[in-house]
Design an enzyme around this catalytic site. Structure first.
Site, PDB file in Angstrom:
ATOM      1  N   ILE A 289     104.511   8.241 120.467  1.00  9.49           N
ATOM      2  CA  ILE A 289     104.445   9.397 121.377  1.00  9.49           C
ATOM      3  C   ILE A 289     103.973  10.605 120.572  1.00  9.49           C
ATOM      4  O   ILE A 289     104.655  11.030 119.642  1.00  9.49           O
ATOM      5  CB  ILE A 289     105.821   9.675 122.031  1.00  9.49           C
ATOM      6  CG1 ILE A 289     106.255   8.470 122.867  1.00  9.49           C
ATOM      7  CG2 ILE A 289     105.764  10.932 122.884  1.00  9.49           C
ATOM      8  CD1 ILE A 289     107.710   8.502 123.292  1.00  9.49           C
ATOM      9  N   GLU A 291     104.277  13.657 120.261  1.00  8.65           N
ATOM     10  CA  GLU A 291     104.982  14.879 120.675  1.00  8.65           C
ATOM     11  C   GLU A 291     104.529  16.103 119.880  1.00  8.65           C
ATOM     12  O   GLU A 291     104.678  17.237 120.308  1.00  8.65           O
ATOM     13  CB  GLU A 291     106.513  14.707 120.579  1.00  8.65           C
ATOM     14  CG  GLU A 291     107.078  14.516 119.177  1.00  8.65           C
ATOM     15  CD  GLU A 291     106.908  13.108 118.635  1.00  8.65           C
ATOM     16  OE1 GLU A 291     106.665  12.983 117.428  1.00  8.65           O
ATOM     17  OE2 GLU A 291     106.991  12.142 119.420  1.00  8.65           O
ATOM     18  N   ASP A 333      76.283  44.774 127.488  1.00  4.49           N
ATOM     19  CA  ASP A 333      75.828  46.165 127.502  1.00  4.49           C
ATOM     20  C   ASP A 333      74.687  46.295 126.498  1.00  4.49           C
ATOM     21  O   ASP A 333      74.597  45.504 125.558  1.00  4.49           O
ATOM     22  CB  ASP A 333      76.960  47.103 127.063  1.00  4.49           C
ATOM     23  CG  ASP A 333      77.926  47.383 128.196  1.00  4.49           C
ATOM     24  OD1 ASP A 333      77.482  47.364 129.348  1.00  4.49           O
ATOM     25  OD2 ASP A 333      79.109  47.618 127.929  1.00  4.49           O
ATOM     26  N   ASP A 709      99.963  11.503 110.329  1.00  2.00           N
ATOM     27  CA  ASP A 709      99.849  12.402 111.476  1.00  2.00           C
ATOM     28  C   ASP A 709      99.540  13.843 111.071  1.00  2.00           C
ATOM     29  O   ASP A 709      98.441  14.332 111.254  1.00  2.00           O
ATOM     30  CB  ASP A 709     101.122  12.372 112.328  1.00  2.00           C
ATOM     31  CG  ASP A 709     101.013  11.331 113.435  1.00  2.00           C
ATOM     32  OD1 ASP A 709     100.115  10.484 113.328  1.00  2.00           O
ATOM     33  OD2 ASP A 709     101.817  11.359 114.364  1.00  2.00           O
TER      34      ASP A 709
END
Length: 870
Positions: A289, A291, A333, A709
């Site tokens: 998972i 997370e 502009d 990770d």
């Protein structure tokens, strides 16, 4: 003292200040010590300890801790010391994970805090007799401040002088209509907040007029400070992408939990010990998972935003970064953005005479024109030794400087011909008026655009002046007209109808603002990137067209129209023609909104620049509102998504490039993390189904998760923007993150990891004749192949083309990951992790299998399976 119930003089006396010189440096230091900084108390930030414990709020982590605790109790009951390793190691890995999560959150918050402090408001203050621009946080009671339309009010203050002043106070009073203000008014002691017309309040803004005031309260002593405890503006908002990823995480979580449930049942049926299979299943769920994905995305966004700050683009809202990558229209502009905003007065025309160059020794008649023009200016030029500091509108400071060079400093003119009243500039009238006492007469001086002035003049050669205006405009000069009239008495209430009519044209001044040298290249980059640049200006259509052609904005076949032409079109007519219009001249703020809406109806993502109070609605309506950092008002900055700290068009293009780069990096991170996570799930799931064996233990899975990770993912998110990113078309507004086959590639990459790991597991088990041997080789292959994959994910191009080790942060992250893998494989920790020493040939096989992703990805890139978006 109740300042709103006191006269101006008493207020100044009570605060021991001086209207001519302001506070001294010594007084400021003393008052800062006594009153503190001018800031509201912020919401209490989470401590590191709180952040650390927040990491354990995840249900899966809690289940894992409970499982480790049960395992620990069983080990105690069995009295086998070897059984303690697993629960203790799992807890250590979980703690290490929590520490890394805490550090990531702190890093993201620090990055965002740095941005917040950079976008802090400023104040125009008089100190030691000099006008300065300082951070609003440095203000103290007694400071003399100047306010004009578009400013946020930096502190509570008593007005000393006000001209047609209106303040937007809905944040305090709930009143939707701006409150009219009057410095001469003295309110009753019992007057409610909304009736204190002689006061202005912190956190509100000036919508019209000008004023000078004395600060009466700062920080928590202000009216806003008194109710600050009831306010909570620090809402933690997620970007649309983060919301999508959180949702995706939930879906993946359900899939992972279902897979873990099946693994648990299969394990039990095949006689694997309950605790071992339970721990493996839960560990796999925790690893699978993602997370941490939304948190890592926040870090990538905030690091990217900091990178943009270095390129002069200050992002106020994180979702704007995502939108920037989709920008397909940039409405800009002209003055200061496409041009250098270094206005220099070069030509002057006196009614009935010929054009003259502006020098340091002009004729008396031209000097009179410059004198009148300067008297009708709010801008000023301050000299510090050899440096000039221009404060205010550049068109005004160019007039002030020209007068100064002709021996007429603005301060001296202001004393000789004092200003008695004024009608401030606004972008609808395009005029500004002052009433000055000149040689005992009340003289109205009006300055502004010639086409707005011409209809108000009753004397002067207007035909010739119109011709001269067009001549100057064709030379890319910005032209302002100056007119005057004498009046007997000053009206109680100044209105444009009374003051700005029946005028005598005095003359014209022409100023040059050359195009920025980098703007032409930026326009060409836009074209290559599939972005249409559009010029929107309040300037003359001839001037605007001349500069637009020089920059490459106005191409053959494109149209240049005026605000009047636009007003004559219906929305459907505009929608038909909008794609061919490249220049809009003489536009009003309302016109800007129509242009934005028309492009949006075409499904385009529009970036719009603005600097005035009236630009705020257009900035809000645009997909990306860009406020000017130098000339922009506080109100415009507050409404915008992004502030250009150098007011430069090239910065918008650079910001789009960075926005595309950040989005591309987030896609790389998502692809990398999901691919590795899916690989872990398939590996364990397939081994349990086919061989009824667990290829990886719980702590091995958690260690791989920790190693592969966070560090490589964040380093991947800091990848440099790819050189060809501006050769691609903008991504559609509603394009999902898994577009262009990313979703399929993620699943295929997961399968690749699973096949390589399962090969390692089976070979290791067969060669060593033990399950531990198979698990050791599987652990090595899975962890190292994922580290290698981080390099593959850097680009859609070959990593050998971009340089294998050109991302230094990823090199260090990969090295750290490899060291962590080596620590558990080749030290006494290997026993605790359920690993063993393998024969050299198996280590070489593991290394070979780990490098297979490079071969697979390079082949797929070469064959065009990984397509480049065009």
């Amino acid at each position: 003292m109740i300042f709103y119930n006191e006269t101006k003089d008493n207020t100044v006396k009570e605060l021991s200040s001086n209207t001519r010189v302001g506070l001294t440096t010594k007084q400021v230091a003393e008052r800062t010590e006594k009153h503190g900084v001018n800031k509201l108390r912020e919401k209490k930030k989470k401590s590191s300890v709180q952040r650390f414990f927040d990491q354990f709020k995840d249900v899966m982590i809690l289940i894992l801790i409970v499982a480790a605790a049960i395992s620990f109790v069983i080990a105690c009951m069995e009295g086998n010391p070897g059984e303690f390793f697993e629960p203790v190691l799992i807890l250590l890995i979980v703690i290490l994970n929590a520490v890394m999560g805490m550090m990531q959150e702190s890093k993201a918050e620090k990055a965002l805090d740095a941005l917040k402090s950079m976008s802090a408001p400023h104040a125009r203050v008089l100190r030691d007799g000099e006008e300065k621009i300082i951070d609003a946080a440095e203000l103290v009671p007694g400071d003399m401040i100047r306010l004009e339309a578009g400013d946020f009010i930096p502190a509570d203050a008593r007005l000393l002088r006000s001209t047609s002043l209106k303040s937007e106070e809905s944040a305090l009073t709930g009143e939707s209509v701006p409150s009219e203000k009057d410095a001469e008014y003295i309110a009753d002691e019992t007057s409610p907040l909304g009736d204190r017309s002689n006061m202005v309040f912190s956190g509100c803004s000036i919508t019209y007029g000008t004023a000078s005031a004395i600060v009466t309260a700062t920080g928590m002593d202000t009216e806003m400070g008194k109710i600050a405890n009831l306010l909570d503006n620090e809402t933690e908002t997620q970007t649309p992408l983060q919301k999508k990823l959180s949702q995706l995480g939930k879906y993946l979580g359900i899939v992972a939990l279902a897979a873990c449930g099946i693994i648990f049942v299969v394990g039990l049926m095949n006689g694997i010990p309950v605790m071992e299979i339970f721990m493996t299943a839960v560990s796999l769920a925790v690893s699978a998972i993602p997370e941490g994905l939304p948190a890592i995305v926040t870090i990538v966004l905030s690091i990217g935003v900091q990178r943009m700050v270095k390129r002069n683009a200050l992002i106020r809202r994180l979702p704007a970064v995502e939108t920037l990558g989709s920008a397909s229209i940039i409405c800009s502009d002209k003055t200061g953005t496409l041009t250098q905003n270094r206005m220099t007065l070069v030509k002057a025309y006196l009614d009935g005479a010929d054009i003259e160059p502006v020098t340091t020794e002009n004729s008396e008649a031209i000097k009179k024109l410059l004198c009148y023009g300067t008297l009708c200016c709010d801008g000023s030029v301050v000299f510090h030794e050899h440096e000039e500091q221009h404060i205010g509108d550049p068109t005004e400071t160019s007039i002030v400087l020209a007068a100064h060079k002709n021996g007429m400093p603005k301060e001296a003119l202001g004393k000789q011909y004092p200003r008695l009243a004024e009608l401030p500039f606004d972008s609808d009238r395009k005029l500004m008026s002052t009433i000055n006492s000149i040689d005992g007469k009340n003289m109205v001086i009006v300055k502004g655009a010639f086409d707005m002035m011409a209809t108000r003049c009753v004397a002067g050669d207007l035909e010739k002046a119109k011709r001269i205006t067009e001549e100057m405009s064709a030379d890319a000069l910005r032209v302002l007209a100056v007119a005057y009239k004498e009046i007997d008495t000053i009206p109680e209430k100044l209105t444009s109808e009374d003051i700005e009519n029946g005028l005598t044209l005095m003359g014209l001044v022409g100023m040059i603002d050359p195009p920025r040298p980098e703007a032409k290249e930026a326009v060409a980059t836009c074209r290559k990137a599939g972005i249409k640049p559009v010029m929107i200006t309040g300037d003359h259509v001839v001037t605007a067209s001349a500069i637009a052609q020089e920059l490459g904005i106005l191409e053959p076949g494109d149209l240049a129209i005026t605000g009047a032409d636009l007003d004559a079109m219906t929305d459907s007519e505009l929608d038909k023609r909008v794609e061919h219009i490249s220049v809009y001249a003489r536009v009003s703020p309302e016109n800007k909104i129509r242009i934005v809406k028309s492009w949006q109806r075409k499904g385009q993502v529009v970036s719009m620049t603005g600097d005035g109070v009236n630009d705020a609605p257009a900035l809000k309506a645009a997909d990306i509102g860009c406020a000017m950092g130098i000339t922009g008002t506080d109100v415009a900055k507050g409404a915008a998504d992004m502030t250009l700290t150098d007011d430069n068009f090239a910065t918008i293009v650079e910001a789009v490039k960075e926005g595309r780069g950040i989005y591309a990096n987030i896609k790389k991170v998502v692809g990398f993390l999901l691919g590795t996570n899916i690989g872990e799930v398939i590996t364990v799931f397939a081994a349990m189904l086919f061989w009824h064996k667990t290829p990886l233990l719980s702590m091995q899975l958690l260690w791989i998760n920790l190693v592969t990770d966070s560090m490589p993912a964040i380093a991947l998110g800091m990848e440099a923007v790819e050189p060809d990113i501006m050769n691609k078309k903008p991504k559609p507004k509603d394009e999902g993150i898994f577009a262009h086959g990313l979703g399929i590639r993620v699943v295929l990459q997961g399968l690749m990891f699973a096949i390589l790991t399962l090969i390692g597991f089976k070979v290791g088990e067969n060669v060593t004749g033990t399950l531990v041997g198979g698990q050791t080789l599987a652990f090595m292959v899975l962890s190292l192949s994922q580290v290698v994959q981080a390099f593959n994910m850097r680009s859609e191009h070959s990593i050998f083309k971009i340089g294998v080790f050109s991302n230094h942060k990823l090199n260090w992250a990969a090295l750290a990951s490899v060291v962590l893998v080596a620590i558990v494989m080749f030290t006494p920790l290997s026993t605790a992790f359920g690993l063993m020493t393998l024969p050299v040939n198996l280590y070489l096989l593991g290394l070979g299998l780990s490098l297979v992703p490079v071969v697979v990805m390079e082949i797929s890139k070469a064959c065009g399976l990984i397509k480049h978006q065009h």
